[in-house]
Design an enzyme around this catalytic site. Structure first.
Site, PDB file in Angstrom:
ATOM      1  CE1 TYR A  79       2.410  10.501  -7.495  1.00 28.89           C
ATOM      2  CE2 TYR A  79       1.365  11.395  -5.556  1.00 28.89           C
ATOM      3  CZ  TYR A  79       2.412  10.725  -6.142  1.00 28.89           C
ATOM      4  OH  TYR A  79       3.437  10.273  -5.367  1.00 28.89           O
TER       5      TYR A  79
ATOM      6  CE  LYS B 225       5.878  13.153  -3.828  1.00 23.71           C
ATOM      7  NZ  LYS B 225       4.457  12.793  -3.950  1.00 23.71           N
TER       8      LYS B 225
ATOM      9  CG  HIS C  94       8.090  12.506  -8.383  1.00 23.10           C
ATOM     10  ND1 HIS C  94       6.790  12.738  -8.747  1.00 23.10           N
ATOM     11  CD2 HIS C  94       8.073  11.340  -7.685  1.00 23.10           C
ATOM     12  CE1 HIS C  94       6.015  11.759  -8.288  1.00 23.10           C
ATOM     13  NE2 HIS C  94       6.774  10.899  -7.647  1.00 23.10           N
TER      14      HIS C  94
ATOM     15  CG  ASN D 282      -4.685   3.827   7.045  1.00 24.59           C
ATOM     16  OD1 ASN D 282      -4.849   2.733   7.592  1.00 24.59           O
ATOM     17  ND2 ASN D 282      -4.717   3.980   5.726  1.00 24.59           N
TER      18      ASN D 282
ATOM     19  CG  LEU E  35      -0.299   1.309   4.344  1.00 25.88           C
ATOM     20  CD1 LEU E  35      -1.777   1.634   4.140  1.00 25.88           C
ATOM     21  CD2 LEU E  35      -0.035   0.922   5.798  1.00 25.88           C
TER      22      LEU E  35
ATOM     23  CG  ASP F 189       3.198  13.001  -0.775  1.00 29.42           C
ATOM     24  OD1 ASP F 189       4.183  13.737  -0.621  1.00 29.42           O
ATOM     25  OD2 ASP F 189       3.135  12.113  -1.655  1.00 29.42           O
TER      26      ASP F 189
ATOM     27  NE  ARG G 259      -9.235  -1.073   3.602  1.00 26.99           N
ATOM     28  CZ  ARG G 259      -9.030  -1.834   2.516  1.00 26.99           C
ATOM     29  NH1 ARG G 259      -8.563  -1.277   1.402  1.00 26.99           N
ATOM     30  NH2 ARG G 259      -9.283  -3.116   2.557  1.00 26.99           N
TER      31      ARG G 259
ATOM     32  CB  SER H 176      -7.027   4.402   2.278  1.00 25.11           C
ATOM     33  OG  SER H 176      -8.190   3.617   2.028  1.00 25.11           O
TER      34      SER H 176
HETATM   35  P1  NDP Z   1       0.418   2.460   0.290  1.00 23.00           P
HETATM   36  O1  NDP Z   1       1.588   1.660   0.744  1.00 23.00           O
HETATM   37  O2  NDP Z   1      -0.031   3.600   1.114  1.00 23.00           O
HETATM   38  O3  NDP Z   1      -0.769   1.425   0.088  1.00 23.00           O
HETATM   39  C1  NDP Z   1      -1.997   1.789  -0.472  1.00 23.00           C
HETATM   40  C2  NDP Z   1      -2.830   0.527  -0.620  1.00 23.00           C
HETATM   41  O4  NDP Z   1      -3.130   0.015   0.683  1.00 23.00           O
HETATM   42  C3  NDP Z   1      -4.132   0.739  -1.336  1.00 23.00           C
HETATM   43  O5  NDP Z   1      -4.332  -0.360  -2.186  1.00 23.00           O
HETATM   44  C4  NDP Z   1      -5.153   0.782  -0.219  1.00 23.00           C
HETATM   45  O6  NDP Z   1      -6.372   0.258  -0.673  1.00 23.00           O
HETATM   46  C5  NDP Z   1      -4.541  -0.126   0.818  1.00 23.00           C
HETATM   47  N1  NDP Z   1      -4.881   0.290   2.194  1.00 23.00           N
HETATM   48  C6  NDP Z   1      -4.799   1.515   2.711  1.00 23.00           C
HETATM   49  N2  NDP Z   1      -5.156   1.523   4.005  1.00 23.00           N
HETATM   50  C7  NDP Z   1      -5.509   0.254   4.306  1.00 23.00           C
HETATM   51  C8  NDP Z   1      -5.969  -0.362   5.488  1.00 23.00           C
HETATM   52  N3  NDP Z   1      -6.150   0.318   6.608  1.00 23.00           N
HETATM   53  N4  NDP Z   1      -6.222  -1.703   5.431  1.00 23.00           N
HETATM   54  C9  NDP Z   1      -6.053  -2.410   4.296  1.00 23.00           C
HETATM   55  N5  NDP Z   1      -5.594  -1.868   3.145  1.00 23.00           N
HETATM   56  C10 NDP Z   1      -5.337  -0.546   3.162  1.00 23.00           C
HETATM   57  O7  NDP Z   1       0.661   2.892  -1.243  1.00 23.00           O
HETATM   58  P2  NDP Z   1       1.191   4.108  -2.088  1.00 23.00           P
HETATM   59  O8  NDP Z   1       2.160   3.547  -3.067  1.00 23.00           O
HETATM   60  O9  NDP Z   1       0.063   4.909  -2.588  1.00 23.00           O
HETATM   61  O10 NDP Z   1       2.038   5.032  -1.100  1.00 23.00           O
HETATM   62  C11 NDP Z   1       1.450   6.031  -0.294  1.00 23.00           C
HETATM   63  C12 NDP Z   1       1.760   7.425  -0.806  1.00 23.00           C
HETATM   64  O11 NDP Z   1       3.158   7.657  -0.905  1.00 23.00           O
HETATM   65  C13 NDP Z   1       1.252   7.699  -2.226  1.00 23.00           C
HETATM   66  O12 NDP Z   1      -0.138   7.842  -2.282  1.00 23.00           O
HETATM   67  C14 NDP Z   1       2.048   8.908  -2.582  1.00 23.00           C
HETATM   68  O13 NDP Z   1       1.517  10.061  -1.975  1.00 23.00           O
HETATM   69  C15 NDP Z   1       3.406   8.542  -1.984  1.00 23.00           C
HETATM   70  N6  NDP Z   1       4.259   7.878  -2.996  1.00 23.00           N
HETATM   71  C16 NDP Z   1       5.359   8.571  -3.453  1.00 23.00           C
HETATM   72  C17 NDP Z   1       6.160   8.043  -4.428  1.00 23.00           C
HETATM   73  C18 NDP Z   1       7.349   8.816  -4.896  1.00 23.00           C
HETATM   74  O14 NDP Z   1       7.960   8.429  -5.912  1.00 23.00           O
HETATM   75  N7  NDP Z   1       7.706   9.896  -4.242  1.00 23.00           N
HETATM   76  C19 NDP Z   1       5.903   6.730  -5.013  1.00 23.00           C
HETATM   77  C20 NDP Z   1       4.773   6.037  -4.435  1.00 23.00           C
HETATM   78  C21 NDP Z   1       4.001   6.602  -3.449  1.00 23.00           C
HETATM   79  P3  NDP Z   1      -7.741   1.106  -0.597  1.00 23.00           P
HETATM   80  O15 NDP Z   1      -7.526   2.368  -1.386  1.00 23.00           O
HETATM   81  O16 NDP Z   1      -8.749   0.165  -1.203  1.00 23.00           O
HETATM   82  O17 NDP Z   1      -7.979   1.371   0.862  1.00 23.00           O
END
Ligand code: NDP
Length: 277
Positions: free
Chosen positions: A53, A78, A111, A242, A192, A48, A238, A233
């Site tokens: 981005y 998007k 978006h 996941n 998350l 995604d 991770r 991540s």
């Molecule tokens: P998430 O809710 O997926 O959280 C990501 C965070 O969680 C990062 O800081 C990551 O850190 C941490 N994390 C990931 N896996 C683990 C794990 N197993 N244990 C502990 N910490 C973990 O955040 P997003 O806001 O990025 O949402 C996910 C996706 O959704 C986006 O990447 C995007 O593709 C989409 N999105 C879409 C939007 C929209 O407007 N349509 C808006 C926001 C997101 P680390 O990298 O250090 O692992």
């Protein structure tokens, strides 16, 4: 084939989207390539991204380098807020395709519910008919936006990608129920909570009960509700963690206990107060 690639959900247009997708929101070029690489090796078949981005080219490069056939990987991108109206959506999609290095994307989303969304949607319908995107949908559409679009469109959106976690589920119940009744698949973003609630005591308790990490419990919770789910991540380990969410289930009591955690938590922009609400 393991569960990360095998489990899909049916869309209203007859296509099947992999339930688990890798999010790459604001990952650097290097982190994007590393996480897409790790995800494809771990069995993810869904990425995604978005023009906003800034990493579509890196997603495309990682996909080509992986050797996984293009047709095996679901790519969502998007249309950003600058690209609404007139011929701008066509130019935006063509630019995304060029950056990704593909002939078409699997899913193209509006978006945000920009004021020009209905005009833009009509253009997306044409782009879909021309084969530049195999499915079309929306993101951040709340119930009033989706109700309006469903009443006015020729082709309904097949996906609404919205923020979704236990900490927001009941607050968002109206849009979830509308999506169910209109056969629009919910894709859960920020599942998350961007890390903000991974230490919540109730989540930690269910994590201990299941022997899974809090992140795995949150991803599994989304799957139990029938949502597609898009964790991000930057850490390859991770990314793999996941994906290990298809060999256990949550009990109905555990799902209900998680549902009860609602606090209206929005970790990003809130579509109720952003743009064309
Ligand atoms: P998430 O809710 O997926 O959280 C990501 C965070 O969680 C990062 O800081 C990551 O850190 C941490 N994390 C990931 N896996 C683990 C794990 N197993 N244990 C502990 N910490 C973990 O955040 P997003 O806001 O990025 O949402 C996910 C996706 O959704 C986006 O990447 C995007 O593709 C989409 N999105 C879409 C939007 C929209 O407007 N349509 C808006 C926001 C997101 P680390 O990298 O250090 O692992």
């Amino acid at each position: 084939m393991d569960g990360a690639s095998a489990q899909r959900v049916d869309l209203a247009d007859g296509r099947r989207i992999p339930s688990l997708g890798l999010g790459v929101f604001r990952l650097s070029p290097e982190a994007t390539r590393a996480s897409v690489d790790a995800a494809l090796a771990a069995g993810y078949r869904h990425v995604d991204t978005a023009s906003s981005y800034g990493n579509e080219a890196d997603v495309g490069a990682a996909l080509r380098a992986s050797g996984v056939p293009r047709e095996d990987v679901w790519i969502t991108t998007k249309l950003w807020n600058d690209d609404h109206g007139g011929d701008a959506p066509r130019r935006a999609l063509e630019a995304s395709l060029q950056r990704l290095g593909v002939d078409s994307v699997d899913l193209y989303l509006i978006h945000w519910p920009h004021p020009l969304r209905l005009e833009t949607w009509a253009t997306l319908e044409r782009l879909h008919d021309e084969g530049l995107c195999s499915s079309i949908g929306v993101s951040n559409f709340l119930a009033p936006h989706l109700t309006e679009l469903l009443a006015r469109c020729a082709q309904p959106p097949v996906v609404d990608q919205i923020e979704m976690s236990p900490f927001l589920y009941r607050t968002r119940r109206d849009i979830v129920e509308l999506c169910r009744s209109a056969n629009v698949q919910v894709a859960a973003y920020s599942p998350l909570t961007k890390g903000a609630r991974l230490q919540h005591p109730a989540l930690v308790r269910i994590s201990a009960e299941t022997g899974r990490t809090p992140a795995q419990v949150l991803i599994r919770w989304a799957l139990e509700h029938g949502f597609a789910v898009l964790p991000r991540s930057s850490d390859p380990e991770r990314v793999r963690e996941n994906a290990r969410v298809f060999d256990f289930a949550l009990s109905s009591e555990q799902v209900s206990a998680l549902d009860d955690l609602d606090e209206g938590l929005v970790t990003g922009w809130d579509p109720a107060t952003t743009l064309g609400a």
